[in-house]
Design a protein around this motif. Structure first.
Motif, PDB file in Angstrom:
ATOM      1  N   ASP A   1     -46.010  19.975  -0.166  1.00  0.00           N
ATOM      2  CA  ASP A   1     -46.120  18.652   0.753  1.00  0.00           C
ATOM      3  C   ASP A   1     -45.095  18.766   1.793  1.00  0.00           C
ATOM      4  OD1 ASP A   1     -43.152  19.345  -0.011  1.00  0.00           O
ATOM      5  OD2 ASP A   1     -43.062  17.911  -1.163  1.00  0.00           O
ATOM      6  N   GLY A   2     -44.708  17.925   2.837  1.00  0.00           N
ATOM      7  CA  GLY A   2     -44.619  18.705   4.422  1.00  0.00           C
ATOM      8  C   GLY A   2     -42.656  19.161   4.308  1.00  0.00           C
ATOM      9  N   HIS A   3     -42.255  19.094   3.411  1.00  0.00           N
ATOM     10  CA  HIS A   3     -41.051  19.474   2.526  1.00  0.00           C
ATOM     11  C   HIS A   3     -41.143  21.651   2.019  1.00  0.00           C
ATOM     12  CE1 HIS A   3     -38.765  16.286   5.020  1.00  0.00           C
ATOM     13  NE2 HIS A   3     -39.628  16.227   4.560  1.00  0.00           N
ATOM     14  N   GLY A   4     -41.974  20.940   1.904  1.00  0.00           N
ATOM     15  CA  GLY A   4     -42.059  23.186   1.717  1.00  0.00           C
ATOM     16  C   GLY A   4     -42.462  22.703  -0.459  1.00  0.00           C
ATOM     17  N   VAL A   5     -42.632  21.905  -0.419  1.00  0.00           N
ATOM     18  CA  VAL A   5     -42.308  21.440  -2.575  1.00  0.00           C
ATOM     19  C   VAL A   5     -44.111  21.764  -2.848  1.00  0.00           C
ATOM     20  CG1 VAL A   5     -41.574  20.792  -3.927  1.00  0.00           C
ATOM     21  CG2 VAL A   5     -39.955  20.432  -2.464  1.00  0.00           C
ATOM     22  N   PRO A   6     -44.261  22.472  -4.001  1.00  0.00           N
ATOM     23  CA  PRO A   6     -45.134  22.414  -4.484  1.00  0.00           C
ATOM     24  C   PRO A   6     -46.104  21.260  -4.770  1.00  0.00           C
ATOM     25  CG  PRO A   6     -44.709  24.393  -5.144  1.00  0.00           C
ATOM     26  CD  PRO A   6     -43.088  23.732  -4.619  1.00  0.00           C
ATOM     27  N   ARG A   7     -47.248  20.461  -5.011  1.00  0.00           N
ATOM     28  CA  ARG A   7     -47.756  18.944  -5.405  1.00  0.00           C
ATOM     29  C   ARG A   7     -48.838  18.998  -6.437  1.00  0.00           C
ATOM     30  NH1 ARG A   7     -42.662  16.267  -5.709  1.00  0.00           N
ATOM     31  NH2 ARG A   7     -42.294  15.917  -4.181  1.00  0.00           N
TER      32      ARG A   7
ATOM     33  N   LEU B   1     -47.509  17.800  -9.214  1.00  0.00           N
ATOM     34  CA  LEU B   1     -46.539  19.034 -10.032  1.00  0.00           C
ATOM     35  C   LEU B   1     -44.955  18.411  -9.386  1.00  0.00           C
ATOM     36  CD1 LEU B   1     -47.766  22.363  -8.477  1.00  0.00           C
ATOM     37  CD2 LEU B   1     -47.440  21.480 -10.637  1.00  0.00           C
ATOM     38  N   THR B   2     -44.165  17.979 -10.685  1.00  0.00           N
ATOM     39  CA  THR B   2     -42.439  17.680  -9.516  1.00  0.00           C
ATOM     40  C   THR B   2     -41.927  18.559  -9.846  1.00  0.00           C
ATOM     41  OG1 THR B   2     -42.672  16.156 -11.831  1.00  0.00           O
ATOM     42  CG2 THR B   2     -42.997  15.252  -9.670  1.00  0.00           C
ATOM     43  N   PRO B   3     -40.534  18.780  -9.406  1.00  0.00           N
ATOM     44  CA  PRO B   3     -39.792  20.089  -9.940  1.00  0.00           C
ATOM     45  C   PRO B   3     -39.125  19.915 -11.640  1.00  0.00           C
ATOM     46  CG  PRO B   3     -39.175  18.494  -7.927  1.00  0.00           C
ATOM     47  CD  PRO B   3     -39.913  18.032  -8.156  1.00  0.00           C
ATOM     48  N   PRO B   4     -38.848  21.242 -11.982  1.00  0.00           N
ATOM     49  CA  PRO B   4     -38.897  21.088 -13.038  1.00  0.00           C
ATOM     50  C   PRO B   4     -37.344  20.692 -13.694  1.00  0.00           C
ATOM     51  CG  PRO B   4     -37.849  23.169 -11.830  1.00  0.00           C
ATOM     52  CD  PRO B   4     -38.644  22.177 -10.804  1.00  0.00           C
ATOM     53  N   ILE B   5     -37.276  20.227 -14.514  1.00  0.00           N
ATOM     54  CA  ILE B   5     -35.688  19.870 -15.359  1.00  0.00           C
ATOM     55  C   ILE B   5     -35.423  21.361 -16.101  1.00  0.00           C
ATOM     56  CG2 ILE B   5     -36.789  17.224 -15.699  1.00  0.00           C
ATOM     57  CD1 ILE B   5     -37.820  18.174 -18.127  1.00  0.00           C
ATOM     58  N   GLU B   6     -33.825  20.947 -16.401  1.00  0.00           N
ATOM     59  CA  GLU B   6     -33.346  22.261 -16.952  1.00  0.00           C
ATOM     60  C   GLU B   6     -33.736  21.865 -18.456  1.00  0.00           C
ATOM     61  OE1 GLU B   6     -28.574  23.518 -17.507  1.00  0.00           O
ATOM     62  OE2 GLU B   6     -29.027  21.874 -16.600  1.00  0.00           O
ATOM     63  N   LEU B   7     -33.880  23.764 -18.885  1.00  0.00           N
ATOM     64  CA  LEU B   7     -34.189  24.018 -20.623  1.00  0.00           C
ATOM     65  C   LEU B   7     -32.569  23.725 -20.780  1.00  0.00           C
ATOM     66  CD1 LEU B   7     -36.984  25.996 -19.765  1.00  0.00           C
ATOM     67  CD2 LEU B   7     -37.333  22.968 -20.711  1.00  0.00           C
TER      68      LEU B   7
ATOM     69  N   GLY C   1     -45.794  41.367 -16.794  1.00  0.00           N
ATOM     70  CA  GLY C   1     -44.855  41.469 -16.588  1.00  0.00           C
ATOM     71  C   GLY C   1     -43.987  39.559 -16.530  1.00  0.00           C
ATOM     72  N   TYR C   2     -45.142  39.064 -17.367  1.00  0.00           N
ATOM     73  CA  TYR C   2     -44.043  37.554 -17.435  1.00  0.00           C
ATOM     74  C   TYR C   2     -42.822  37.698 -17.610  1.00  0.00           C
ATOM     75  CZ  TYR C   2     -43.025  32.783 -18.995  1.00  0.00           C
ATOM     76  OH  TYR C   2     -42.383  31.658 -19.196  1.00  0.00           O
ATOM     77  N   ASP C   3     -41.420  37.499 -17.144  1.00  0.00           N
ATOM     78  CA  ASP C   3     -40.005  36.985 -17.339  1.00  0.00           C
ATOM     79  C   ASP C   3     -39.784  35.603 -16.864  1.00  0.00           C
ATOM     80  OD1 ASP C   3     -37.845  37.081 -17.526  1.00  0.00           O
ATOM     81  OD2 ASP C   3     -37.908  39.463 -16.938  1.00  0.00           O
ATOM     82  N   PRO C   4     -39.539  34.601 -17.651  1.00  0.00           N
ATOM     83  CA  PRO C   4     -39.128  33.589 -17.490  1.00  0.00           C
ATOM     84  C   PRO C   4     -37.514  33.461 -16.823  1.00  0.00           C
ATOM     85  CG  PRO C   4     -38.995  33.928 -19.866  1.00  0.00           C
ATOM     86  CD  PRO C   4     -39.887  34.784 -19.367  1.00  0.00           C
ATOM     87  N   GLU C   5     -37.056  34.684 -17.020  1.00  0.00           N
ATOM     88  CA  GLU C   5     -35.620  34.490 -16.201  1.00  0.00           C
ATOM     89  C   GLU C   5     -35.665  35.241 -15.049  1.00  0.00           C
ATOM     90  OE1 GLU C   5     -32.447  36.340 -18.483  1.00  0.00           O
ATOM     91  OE2 GLU C   5     -33.428  35.229 -20.652  1.00  0.00           O
ATOM     92  N   ARG C   6     -36.968  35.600 -14.454  1.00  0.00           N
ATOM     93  CA  ARG C   6     -37.104  36.288 -12.699  1.00  0.00           C
ATOM     94  C   ARG C   6     -38.210  35.371 -12.647  1.00  0.00           C
ATOM     95  NH1 ARG C   6     -37.812  43.156 -13.200  1.00  0.00           N
ATOM     96  NH2 ARG C   6     -37.080  42.471 -11.543  1.00  0.00           N
ATOM     97  N   THR C   7     -37.632  34.426 -13.009  1.00  0.00           N
ATOM     98  CA  THR C   7     -38.922  32.803 -10.956  1.00  0.00           C
ATOM     99  C   THR C   7     -38.113  32.154 -10.592  1.00  0.00           C
ATOM    100  OG1 THR C   7     -38.317  31.564 -13.041  1.00  0.00           O
ATOM    101  CG2 THR C   7     -40.503  32.820 -13.299  1.00  0.00           C
ATOM    102  N   ILE C   8     -38.748  31.465  -9.839  1.00  0.00           N
ATOM    103  CA  ILE C   8     -38.217  30.838  -8.829  1.00  0.00           C
ATOM    104  C   ILE C   8     -38.450  29.376  -8.933  1.00  0.00           C
ATOM    105  CG2 ILE C   8     -37.930  33.066  -6.643  1.00  0.00           C
ATOM    106  CD1 ILE C   8     -40.569  31.014  -5.475  1.00  0.00           C
ATOM    107  N   ALA C   9     -37.404  27.896  -8.460  1.00  0.00           N
ATOM    108  CA  ALA C   9     -38.213  26.973  -8.421  1.00  0.00           C
ATOM    109  C   ALA C   9     -37.784  27.108  -6.522  1.00  0.00           C
ATOM    110  CB  ALA C   9     -37.253  26.496  -9.432  1.00  0.00           C
ATOM    111  N   VAL C  10     -38.640  25.864  -5.811  1.00  0.00           N
ATOM    112  CA  VAL C  10     -39.085  25.467  -4.329  1.00  0.00           C
ATOM    113  C   VAL C  10     -37.942  24.279  -4.241  1.00  0.00           C
ATOM    114  CG1 VAL C  10     -39.979  25.145  -2.204  1.00  0.00           C
ATOM    115  CG2 VAL C  10     -40.721  26.358  -4.301  1.00  0.00           C
ATOM    116  N   ARG C  11     -36.792  24.337  -3.240  1.00  0.00           N
ATOM    117  CA  ARG C  11     -36.841  23.205  -3.379  1.00  0.00           C
ATOM    118  C   ARG C  11     -36.645  22.907  -1.965  1.00  0.00           C
ATOM    119  NH1 ARG C  11     -31.452  25.415   0.201  1.00  0.00           N
ATOM    120  NH2 ARG C  11     -31.696  27.032  -1.126  1.00  0.00           N
ATOM    121  N   GLN C  12     -36.370  21.145  -1.691  1.00  0.00           N
ATOM    122  CA  GLN C  12     -37.073  20.790  -0.715  1.00  0.00           C
ATOM    123  C   GLN C  12     -36.162  21.280   0.681  1.00  0.00           C
ATOM    124  OE1 GLN C  12     -38.538  16.388  -0.846  1.00  0.00           O
ATOM    125  NE2 GLN C  12     -36.184  15.617  -0.372  1.00  0.00           N
TER     126      GLN C  12
END
Length: 303
Positions: free
Chosen positions: A224-230, A239-245, A258-269
C-alpha cells in the motif's frame, strides 16, 4: 518522496542498522514480533502513531465539499479483520509459505509473474532476530525494472467474478465491496527481499479465515501507500499485520532451506505516504525507482 538515504548501489540495506526517515528501529525479543504488534487477540490491529493518510484526506475533504472522492478509499486497510475466526492451531502456529505456494484456501488462482529468491550478490543480509523495518526503507523491496511482479488486472477480474470472494476480500481490507477494483489498482507490485512475517487470509465456506505465516524472500506482493504488504499474489491472499505468538513456533510445513522463524522481518507502516519506492533488481543488484501505484511502466533510474 521519502527521505531515507539510499544504501550504496550494490549494498542492500542492513536490517540491523536500517532506519527510515523519522522511523526508529528497535530489536524485538527472539520468538516475538517486532514493535507495534501487540499480543494475539485473534484480529490484526490498527498501527499506532500519526493518523494514516487516508484518514487525514477524508477529514480535509469534508469542508472542501468533495466527500465522495475523499471517502472512496476511507478505511482502506485500517479496519480490524471481522471475518470468521481461524482454527486454534492457526493462532499459535506459524506457516512457512514458499514462493509459489498459494497457501491454504487461496482467494484466487495465482496472479504472480515468475519470481525467485534474490541472487546471492543481490540478497540483503539476514537479520539476527525478528526485526521490524519501515515500509519506506530504500531497498526493502525488489523487483524487475519495467516489469510488474503481479497482474493486478487479473486479480480484479478473479475477485469480480465471485461476489462472496469480493465481499470477504473487502471485509478483510476494511473497504466497501465496490471499492475493491480502485483499491487494488492503488497498490504497488514488488518482491520481498527478506523472509517476512504476516497475517494471511484464506477463503473457506464463503468467508475469510486467517493464519500466521512467513513469506519467503522473493515472493510477489502488492504494497500500500505506506509500504505495507496487502496482497500475496500467488493466491490473491489479503494480508494484514502479524500478531504476537505466545511461544516460538517450531519449523514445519513446506519450509525452504535456511528458513528460521526467528530471523525474519515484519514491515511497519510509515507515518508519511510513500510516493516512490526504491527497489533492487534481484538479478543485478541495481536500484531503480517505482512510483507508488504504478506497475513498471513509470520505472526510472535511482538518483
Amino acid at each position: 518522496m521519502t527521505t531515507t538515504p539510499p544504501p550504496p548501489e550494490h549494498g542492500p540495506p542492513d536490517p540491523d542498522d536500517a532506519r527510515g526517515a523519522g522511523e526508529p528501529t528497535g530489536h524485538a525479543p527472539a520468538g516475538h514480533p517486532p514493535q507495534g504488534y501487540p499480543a494475539a487477540t485473534g484480529r490484526p490491529v490498527r498501527p499506532t502513531g500519526p493518523a494514516p493518510w487516508w484518514r487525514r484526506t477524508a477529514r480535509l475533504a469534508l469542508p472542501a465539499g468533495i466527500l465522495a472522492a475523499g471517502l472512496l478509499l476511507t478505511g482502506f486497510l485500517t479496519r480490524p479483520y471481522q471475518g470468521a475466526p481461524a482454527a486454534a492451531e492457526a493462532r499459535t502456529g506459524l506457516l512457512p509459505l514458499p514462493l509459489q505456494d498459494p497457501g491454504p484456501d487461496p482467494f484466487t488462482a495465482s496472479v504472480a509473474h515468475r519470481t525467485g529468491p534474490p541472487s546471492p550478490h543481490a540478497a540483503p543480509r539476514r537479520p539476527q532476530t525478528v526485526r521490524d523495518l519501515p515500509g519506506s526503507l530504500h531497498g526493502l523491496y525488489g523487483g524487475r525494472r519495467t516489469t510488474a511482479s503481479c497482474d493486478t488486472g487479473q486479480l480484479i477480474r478473479y475477485l469480480s467474478a465471485d461476489r462472496a470472494r469480493t465481499a470477504a476480500f473487502a471485509d478483510t481490507e476494511g473497504i466497501e465491496d465496490s471499492s475493491v477494483p480502485q483499491a487494488v489498482r492503488a497498490l504497488t507490485p514488488v518482491e520481498l527481499r527478506y523472509d517476512t512475517r504476516i497475517t494471511a487470509h484464506g477463503f473457506r465456506d464463503g468467508e475469510a479465515t486467517d493464519y500466521q505465516a512467513v513469506m519467503q524472500a522473493g515472493t510477489a506482493v502488492l504494497v500500500d501507500g505506506h509500504g505495507v504488504p496487502r496482497v500475496r499474489c500467488a493466491g490473491g491472499t489479503p494480508l494484514t499485520p502479524p500478531i504476537e505468538l505466545k511461544k516460538t513456533p517450531p519449523a514445519g510445513g513446506r519450509a525452504w532451506p535456511g528458513y528460521d522463524p526467528e530471523r525474519t522481518i515484519a514491515v511497519r507502516q510509515t507515518s508519511a505516504e510513500v510516493t516512490d519506492f526504491v527497489l533492487v533488481d534481484p538479478t543485478t543488484g541495481r536500484q531503480f525507482v517505482r512510483p507508488a501505484g504504478t506497475t513498471g511502466n513509470a520505472d526510472r533510474t535511482a538518483p
